[in-house]
Motif scaffolding. Structure first.
Motif, PDB file in Angstrom:
ATOM      1  N   UNK A   4       0.848  -1.185   0.000  1.00  0.00           N
ATOM      2  CA  UNK A   4       0.000   0.000   0.000  1.00  0.00           C
ATOM      3  C   UNK A   4       0.885   1.236   0.000  1.00  0.00           C
ATOM      4  N   UNK A   5       1.252   1.691  -1.200  1.00  0.00           N
ATOM      5  CA  UNK A   5       2.215   2.786  -1.322  1.00  0.00           C
ATOM      6  C   UNK A   5       1.650   3.984  -2.067  1.00  0.00           C
ATOM      7  N   UNK A   6       0.346   4.060  -2.211  1.00  0.00           N
ATOM      8  CA  UNK A   6      -0.244   5.212  -2.868  1.00  0.00           C
ATOM      9  C   UNK A   6      -0.394   5.019  -4.351  1.00  0.00           C
ATOM     10  N   UNK A 317      18.202  -5.473   2.099  1.00  0.00           N
ATOM     11  CA  UNK A 317      17.099  -6.145   1.406  1.00  0.00           C
ATOM     12  C   UNK A 317      15.755  -5.928   2.077  1.00  0.00           C
ATOM     13  N   UNK A 318      15.744  -5.523   3.360  1.00  0.00           N
ATOM     14  CA  UNK A 318      14.489  -5.333   4.082  1.00  0.00           C
ATOM     15  C   UNK A 318      14.064  -3.876   4.151  1.00  0.00           C
ATOM     16  N   UNK A 319      14.943  -2.957   3.764  1.00  0.00           N
ATOM     17  CA  UNK A 319      14.633  -1.534   3.940  1.00  0.00           C
ATOM     18  C   UNK A 319      15.012  -0.685   2.727  1.00  0.00           C
ATOM     19  N   UNK A 320      15.088  -1.292   1.565  1.00  0.00           N
ATOM     20  CA  UNK A 320      15.450  -0.523   0.370  1.00  0.00           C
ATOM     21  C   UNK A 320      14.611  -0.985  -0.808  1.00  0.00           C
ATOM     22  N   UNK A 321      14.417  -0.090  -1.754  1.00  0.00           N
ATOM     23  CA  UNK A 321      13.747  -0.429  -3.000  1.00  0.00           C
ATOM     24  C   UNK A 321      14.336   0.412  -4.115  1.00  0.00           C
ATOM     25  N   UNK A 322      14.354  -0.129  -5.308  1.00  0.00           N
ATOM     26  CA  UNK A 322      14.782   0.629  -6.482  1.00  0.00           C
ATOM     27  C   UNK A 322      13.581   0.923  -7.369  1.00  0.00           C
ATOM     28  N   UNK A 323      12.433   1.075  -6.787  1.00  0.00           N
ATOM     29  CA  UNK A 323      11.231   1.415  -7.535  1.00  0.00           C
ATOM     30  C   UNK A 323      10.805   2.838  -7.192  1.00  0.00           C
ATOM     31  N   UNK A 324       9.826   3.335  -7.941  1.00  0.00           N
ATOM     32  CA  UNK A 324       9.319   4.681  -7.693  1.00  0.00           C
ATOM     33  C   UNK A 324      10.411   5.715  -7.819  1.00  0.00           C
ATOM     34  N   UNK A 386      10.652 -10.565   4.557  1.00  0.00           N
ATOM     35  CA  UNK A 386      10.945  -9.149   4.339  1.00  0.00           C
ATOM     36  C   UNK A 386       9.655  -8.376   4.057  1.00  0.00           C
ATOM     37  N   UNK A 387       9.701  -7.100   4.317  1.00  0.00           N
ATOM     38  CA  UNK A 387       8.568  -6.226   4.006  1.00  0.00           C
ATOM     39  C   UNK A 387       9.033  -5.159   3.029  1.00  0.00           C
ATOM     40  N   UNK A 388       8.094  -4.612   2.299  1.00  0.00           N
ATOM     41  CA  UNK A 388       8.438  -3.541   1.362  1.00  0.00           C
ATOM     42  C   UNK A 388       8.407  -2.206   2.095  1.00  0.00           C
ATOM     43  N   UNK A 389       9.489  -1.430   2.013  1.00  0.00           N
ATOM     44  CA  UNK A 389       9.522  -0.138   2.705  1.00  0.00           C
ATOM     45  C   UNK A 389       8.627   0.876   2.017  1.00  0.00           C
ATOM     46  N   UNK A 390       8.233   1.863   2.770  1.00  0.00           N
ATOM     47  CA  UNK A 390       7.547   2.996   2.162  1.00  0.00           C
ATOM     48  C   UNK A 390       8.511   3.694   1.202  1.00  0.00           C
ATOM     49  N   UNK A 393      11.633   9.799  -0.375  1.00  0.00           N
ATOM     50  CA  UNK A 393      11.857  10.859  -1.336  1.00  0.00           C
ATOM     51  C   UNK A 393      13.181  10.695  -2.046  1.00  0.00           C
ATOM     52  N   UNK A 394      13.437  11.584  -2.991  1.00  0.00           N
ATOM     53  CA  UNK A 394      14.634  11.462  -3.806  1.00  0.00           C
ATOM     54  C   UNK A 394      15.904  11.543  -2.971  1.00  0.00           C
ATOM     55  N   UNK A 395      15.899  12.348  -1.928  1.00  0.00           N
ATOM     56  CA  UNK A 395      17.102  12.467  -1.097  1.00  0.00           C
ATOM     57  C   UNK A 395      17.403  11.156  -0.386  1.00  0.00           C
ATOM     58  N   UNK A 396      16.354  10.456   0.078  1.00  0.00           N
ATOM     59  CA  UNK A 396      16.557   9.160   0.705  1.00  0.00           C
ATOM     60  C   UNK A 396      17.069   8.128  -0.279  1.00  0.00           C
ATOM     61  N   UNK A 397      16.565   8.189  -1.514  1.00  0.00           N
ATOM     62  CA  UNK A 397      17.031   7.274  -2.554  1.00  0.00           C
ATOM     63  C   UNK A 397      18.509   7.506  -2.847  1.00  0.00           C
TER      64      UNK A 397
END
Length: 446
Positions: A4-6, A317-324, A386-390, A393-397
């Motif tokens: 549920x990420x909007x 792997x539990x707190x990162x994503x390369x999406x959005x 694992x869970x998908x992180x929220x 923003x771009x700075x966090x990425x």
């Protein structure tokens, strides 16, 4: 709640590409193996990984003939196309001879290519220097040489394509400075020699290091769905796992068996060699040609290598994503977006069963290792949970991307005497000539 990420990660990623422009890649026109080793060792130490684990993970990721240097600003292949994931990488690396430092004509980046004079197939068949017969000089590697300057230039086209004699066409036989830096310190070189002589040992060490890398920071670990592997007994099916995946452990195992079958179908339909392609504003989004086991293994490594247990934004792997918003911050300016999107299409079939994209990605990456080794690297450990992180923003990425290792580093400043030797505690084989590191904040790939 999971997923549920909007907006969907896939759609967010597609929208971000329309306007986003990757930052320029750093150019490394000289090679300093000491500086490269120190910097990369520090990055793996941040992830609580030893020099031995660092070396086996780098070598394992680069040891398949499907893997290419493409995706960033480098060109070539580590291994010839028919090579399965295994210890041939370490056999070529061991000794440090018969490789030449060159610069690519398109951007000036420096790397090592096969000299083309040795009887080894990779050294002759895919050398970009062989046909020039000495017209392009060879700045040759040597166990006592760590600094390469005034490097000759090779046409980029020769690095991108070699027609082959006994095998299918490929990129030039090439190594990054990060690869050759494993020969600099005895704490890694001794393992290079051991793995070169013993493939079973390489697989055993890679499997253990991969489990540690991909489970760093994982809070819930449910029983392995790949069977028992060397080590202590696996986990019990805890009440937390039952709350996540359902009370029936047999149904849990069947769920992941179904996901494994979907991943295998993806692998079976993939090209034998693929390049990680950077997105452009007018991209068709057809994944053909850029999704294959090697790119998915690379994706799993990149996501896991963002781990920093001391940071607020832990990553891993539990707190990162390369999406959005993070689509262009995967360590190669979006080149892994298509593999990530392909895996998300699998994950979406099971999202209602609380299966996360993070779990599917790491599961697929481990299975990719088994696939690339033709099951000689079997039963790669994988524990769902694992869970998908929220989506940050771009700075966090960018913060996550800045943690990934570069292909090379340079020691350019002489203001801090012997800093490199101090960081390595005297472990380097060669006396240090440069005194401080220039660490780029815009990592590319390893």
């Amino acid at each position: 709640m999971l997923g549920m990420l909007g907006c969907s990660l896939l759609m967010c990623g597609m929208l971000s590409f329309a306007d986003a422009v990757p930052e320029p890649d750093p150019i490394f026109d000289t090679i300093d193996l000491n500086a490269t080793y120190v910097a990369i060792k520090a990055i793996f130490a941040r992830m609580k990984l030893s020099p031995k684990e660092m070396a086996v993970l780098i070598g394992g990721g680069h040891s398949s003939g499907q893997s290419t240097l493409e995706g960033g600003t480098y060109h070539g292949n580590w291994m010839e196309p028919a090579t399965m994931m295994g210890n041939a990488y370490f056999q070529l690396l061991a000794g440090g001879h018969n490789w030449c430092a060159v610069r690519s004509s398109d951007n000036g980046n420096a790397l090592f290519v096969a000299k083309g004079t040795s009887p080894y197939i990779a050294e002759t068949e895919f050398s970009p220097l062989r046909k020039y017969k000495g017209q392009i000089p060879c700045l040759e590697t040597d166990p006592n040489k760590v600094l390469f300057e005034n490097i000759p230039t090779v046409p980029a086209e020769e690095l991108m394509y070699q027609p082959g004699v006994w095998h299918k066409p490929s990129g030039a036989a090439a190594f990054l400075p990060a690869d050759f830096s494993l020969n600099v310190a005895m704490e890694t070189y001794e393992h290079v020699l051991l793995w070169a002589a013993d493939e079973r040992l390489f697989f055993k060490d890679f499997q253990a290091a991969w489990a540690k890398l991909t489970e760093n920071g994982q809070q819930l670990r449910c029983p392995s769905v790949n069977g028992r592997w060397d080590g202590p007994a696996d986990f019990n099916y805890s009440k937390e796992c039952a709350a996540r995946f359902g009370a029936d452990e047999a149904a849990y195992q069947q769920l992941w068996s179904n996901i494994r079958s979907d991943i295998k179908r993806l692998f079976d339909s993939s090209p034998t060699r693929c390049k990680s392609i950077r997105p452009t504003a007018r991209r068709s989004w057809d994944s053909t040609g850029s999704v294959c086991p090697s790119s998915i293994l690379r994706l799993g490594f990149h996501i896991s290598a963002t781990y920093d247990p001391e940071a607020v934004n832990v990553g891993g792997s539990n707190f990162a994503t390369f999406s959005g918003p993070c689509s262009l911050y995967d360590g190669c300016a979006g080149c892994l977006q298509e593999p990530q999107s392909a895996l998300q299409r699998i994950q979406q079939r099971y999202e209602h069963l609380n299966v996360s994209l993070a779990d599917v990605t790491i599961y697929a990456a481990g299975l990719a290792g088994s696939y690339l080794s033709e099951l000689r690297l079997n039963l790669m450990p994988f524990h769902p949970g694992r869970v998908d992180p929220q989506v940050s923003g771009e700075s966090g990425c960018k913060e996550l991307a800045d943690r990934l290792p570069n292909p090379a580093y340079q020691a350019t400043s002489k203001t801090v005497k012997h800093i490199l030797a101090g960081m390595l505690d005297g472990d380097l084989q060669i006396p240090i000539k440069s005194e401080s590191l220039k660490l780029s904040s815009n990592p590319v790939i390893v």
